[in-house]
Design a protein around this motif. Structure first.
Motif, PDB file in Angstrom:
ATOM      1  N   ILE A  86       0.835  -1.200   0.000  1.00 16.82           N
ATOM      2  CA  ILE A  86       0.000   0.000   0.000  1.00 16.82           C
ATOM      3  C   ILE A  86       0.871   1.251   0.000  1.00 16.82           C
ATOM      4  CG2 ILE A  86      -1.725   1.307   1.310  1.00 16.82           C
ATOM      5  CD1 ILE A  86      -2.763  -1.277  -0.125  1.00 16.82           C
ATOM      6  N   SER A  87       1.961   1.209   0.747  1.00 17.51           N
ATOM      7  CA  SER A  87       2.869   2.363   0.777  1.00 17.51           C
ATOM      8  C   SER A  87       3.415   2.671  -0.609  1.00 17.51           C
ATOM      9  CB  SER A  87       4.032   2.091   1.732  1.00 17.51           C
ATOM     10  OG  SER A  87       3.560   1.962   3.044  1.00 17.51           O
ATOM     11  N   ASP A  88       3.625   1.631  -1.405  1.00 16.17           N
ATOM     12  CA  ASP A  88       4.136   1.818  -2.764  1.00 16.17           C
ATOM     13  C   ASP A  88       3.072   2.362  -3.720  1.00 16.17           C
ATOM     14  OD1 ASP A  88       6.566   0.880  -1.927  1.00 16.17           O
ATOM     15  OD2 ASP A  88       6.272  -1.150  -2.718  1.00 16.17           O
ATOM     16  N   ALA A  89       1.830   2.282  -3.341  1.00 16.73           N
ATOM     17  CA  ALA A  89       0.734   2.732  -4.214  1.00 16.73           C
ATOM     18  C   ALA A  89       0.427   4.203  -3.957  1.00 16.73           C
ATOM     19  CB  ALA A  89      -0.504   1.873  -3.986  1.00 16.73           C
ATOM     20  N   THR A  90       1.442   5.023  -4.096  1.00 17.47           N
ATOM     21  CA  THR A  90       1.260   6.457  -3.885  1.00 17.47           C
ATOM     22  C   THR A  90       1.523   7.199  -5.176  1.00 17.47           C
ATOM     23  OG1 THR A  90       3.534   6.632  -3.101  1.00 17.47           O
ATOM     24  CG2 THR A  90       1.836   6.388  -1.423  1.00 17.47           C
ATOM     25  N   PRO A  91       0.912   8.342  -5.323  1.00 24.38           N
ATOM     26  CA  PRO A  91       1.087   9.117  -6.542  1.00 24.38           C
ATOM     27  C   PRO A  91       2.518   9.610  -6.677  1.00 24.38           C
ATOM     28  CG  PRO A  91      -0.525  10.116  -5.063  1.00 24.38           C
ATOM     29  CD  PRO A  91       0.045   8.934  -4.384  1.00 24.38           C
ATOM     30  N   PRO A  92       2.947  10.020  -7.840  1.00 26.03           N
ATOM     31  CA  PRO A  92       2.141  10.063  -9.045  1.00 26.03           C
ATOM     32  C   PRO A  92       2.147   8.757  -9.825  1.00 26.03           C
ATOM     33  CG  PRO A  92       4.227  11.106  -9.476  1.00 26.03           C
ATOM     34  CD  PRO A  92       4.236  10.682  -8.016  1.00 26.03           C
ATOM     35  N   ASP A  93       3.095   7.875  -9.529  1.00 29.53           N
ATOM     36  CA  ASP A  93       3.246   6.692 -10.367  1.00 29.53           C
ATOM     37  C   ASP A  93       2.686   5.416  -9.760  1.00 29.53           C
ATOM     38  OD1 ASP A  93       4.567   8.197 -12.325  1.00 29.53           O
ATOM     39  OD2 ASP A  93       6.451   8.019 -11.224  1.00 29.53           O
ATOM     40  N   GLY A  94       2.180   5.480  -8.563  1.00 32.12           N
ATOM     41  CA  GLY A  94       1.703   4.274  -7.903  1.00 32.12           C
ATOM     42  C   GLY A  94       0.430   3.745  -8.555  1.00 32.12           C
ATOM     43  N   PRO A  95       0.219   2.450  -8.423  1.00 32.99           N
ATOM     44  CA  PRO A  95      -1.001   1.856  -8.988  1.00 32.99           C
ATOM     45  C   PRO A  95      -2.237   2.232  -8.171  1.00 32.99           C
ATOM     46  CG  PRO A  95       0.206   0.227  -7.724  1.00 32.99           C
ATOM     47  CD  PRO A  95       1.057   1.472  -7.755  1.00 32.99           C
ATOM     48  N   ALA A  96      -3.377   1.989  -8.731  1.00 33.72           N
ATOM     49  CA  ALA A  96      -4.629   2.235  -8.011  1.00 33.72           C
ATOM     50  C   ALA A  96      -4.812   1.167  -6.931  1.00 33.72           C
ATOM     51  CB  ALA A  96      -5.804   2.193  -8.978  1.00 33.72           C
ATOM     52  N   ILE A  97      -5.507   1.540  -5.885  1.00 42.22           N
ATOM     53  CA  ILE A  97      -5.839   0.612  -4.805  1.00 42.22           C
ATOM     54  C   ILE A  97      -7.304   0.244  -4.965  1.00 42.22           C
ATOM     55  CG2 ILE A  97      -6.014   0.301  -2.319  1.00 42.22           C
ATOM     56  CD1 ILE A  97      -3.875   2.545  -2.056  1.00 42.22           C
ATOM     57  N   ALA A  98      -7.575  -1.038  -5.132  1.00 41.47           N
ATOM     58  CA  ALA A  98      -8.954  -1.507  -5.282  1.00 41.47           C
ATOM     59  C   ALA A  98      -9.547  -1.797  -3.900  1.00 41.47           C
ATOM     60  CB  ALA A  98      -8.998  -2.761  -6.140  1.00 41.47           C
ATOM     61  N   VAL A  99     -10.736  -1.282  -3.657  1.00 41.34           N
ATOM     62  CA  VAL A  99     -11.419  -1.482  -2.379  1.00 41.34           C
ATOM     63  C   VAL A  99     -12.868  -1.887  -2.636  1.00 41.34           C
ATOM     64  CG1 VAL A  99      -9.981   0.223  -1.173  1.00 41.34           C
ATOM     65  CG2 VAL A  99     -12.129   0.954  -2.215  1.00 41.34           C
ATOM     66  N   TYR A 100     -13.554  -2.196  -1.573  1.00 41.00           N
ATOM     67  CA  TYR A 100     -14.992  -2.452  -1.658  1.00 41.00           C
ATOM     68  C   TYR A 100     -15.683  -1.618  -0.593  1.00 41.00           C
ATOM     69  CZ  TYR A 100     -14.270  -5.425   2.448  1.00 41.00           C
ATOM     70  OH  TYR A 100     -13.938  -5.885   3.696  1.00 41.00           O
ATOM     71  N   PHE A 101     -16.945  -1.346  -0.798  1.00 37.92           N
ATOM     72  CA  PHE A 101     -17.761  -0.669   0.198  1.00 37.92           C
ATOM     73  C   PHE A 101     -18.502  -1.751   0.966  1.00 37.92           C
ATOM     74  CE2 PHE A 101     -17.431   2.527  -3.253  1.00 37.92           C
ATOM     75  CZ  PHE A 101     -16.660   3.439  -2.560  1.00 37.92           C
ATOM     76  N   ALA A 102     -18.242  -1.822   2.254  1.00 37.94           N
ATOM     77  CA  ALA A 102     -18.720  -2.925   3.078  1.00 37.94           C
ATOM     78  C   ALA A 102     -20.219  -2.885   3.331  1.00 37.94           C
ATOM     79  CB  ALA A 102     -17.989  -2.909   4.416  1.00 37.94           C
ATOM     80  N   SER A 103     -20.788  -4.072   3.369  1.00 36.30           N
ATOM     81  CA  SER A 103     -22.149  -4.211   3.868  1.00 36.30           C
ATOM     82  C   SER A 103     -22.044  -4.187   5.396  1.00 36.30           C
ATOM     83  CB  SER A 103     -22.750  -5.533   3.390  1.00 36.30           C
ATOM     84  OG  SER A 103     -22.131  -6.621   4.047  1.00 36.30           O
ATOM     85  N   PRO A 104     -23.155  -4.073   6.102  1.00 33.16           N
ATOM     86  CA  PRO A 104     -23.084  -4.016   7.571  1.00 33.16           C
ATOM     87  C   PRO A 104     -22.384  -5.214   8.224  1.00 33.16           C
ATOM     88  CG  PRO A 104     -25.241  -3.311   6.840  1.00 33.16           C
ATOM     89  CD  PRO A 104     -24.522  -3.830   5.628  1.00 33.16           C
ATOM     90  N   ALA A 105     -22.348  -6.358   7.579  1.00 38.79           N
ATOM     91  CA  ALA A 105     -21.737  -7.548   8.168  1.00 38.79           C
ATOM     92  C   ALA A 105     -20.278  -7.735   7.766  1.00 38.79           C
ATOM     93  CB  ALA A 105     -22.539  -8.785   7.774  1.00 38.79           C
ATOM     94  N   GLU A 106     -19.702  -6.806   6.995  1.00 40.73           N
ATOM     95  CA  GLU A 106     -18.335  -6.957   6.508  1.00 40.73           C
ATOM     96  C   GLU A 106     -17.387  -5.988   7.213  1.00 40.73           C
ATOM     97  OE1 GLU A 106     -18.912  -8.325   1.922  1.00 40.73           O
ATOM     98  OE2 GLU A 106     -19.188  -6.199   2.342  1.00 40.73           O
TER      99      GLU A 106
END
Length: 87
Positions: free
Chosen positions: A45-65
């Motif tokens: 995650i530290s390496d995924a910083t601008p300007p050249d870092g890759p995108a970080i894929a996430v999800y939006f949690a449901s109440p049980a996640e």
């Protein structure tokens, strides 16, 4: 885990879903904070910083996640590129 067939995987996912639903709100909050803290500190995650870092894929949690909103906020504050599926 690769040796599981589709039926076994579906059964395992359902079992895990049921276990998550039984977690108390306090325990879920603590787990979310712990996961987010570990993600923020990880080298990947530290390496995924601008300007050249890759995108970080996430999800939006449901109440049980696990709630990743703390991690998402921290990443955006570092100007990281965040991508998520439509909700």
């Amino acid at each position: 885990m690769d040796d599981l067939n589709i039926k076994d995987k579906a059964s395992l996912r359902e079992k895990m879903r049921q276990l998550r639903k039984r977690l108390s709100g306090d325990l879920r909050i603590k787990a979310s904070e712990r996961v987010c803290g570990k993600l923020v500190k990880s080298a990947e995650i530290s390496d995924a910083t601008p300007p050249d870092g890759p995108a970080i894929a996430v999800y939006f949690a449901s109440p049980a996640e696990i709630d990743l909103s703390g991690f998402i906020k921290s990443s955006l504050e570092r100007d990281a590129k965040i991508v998520a599926p439509r909700w």
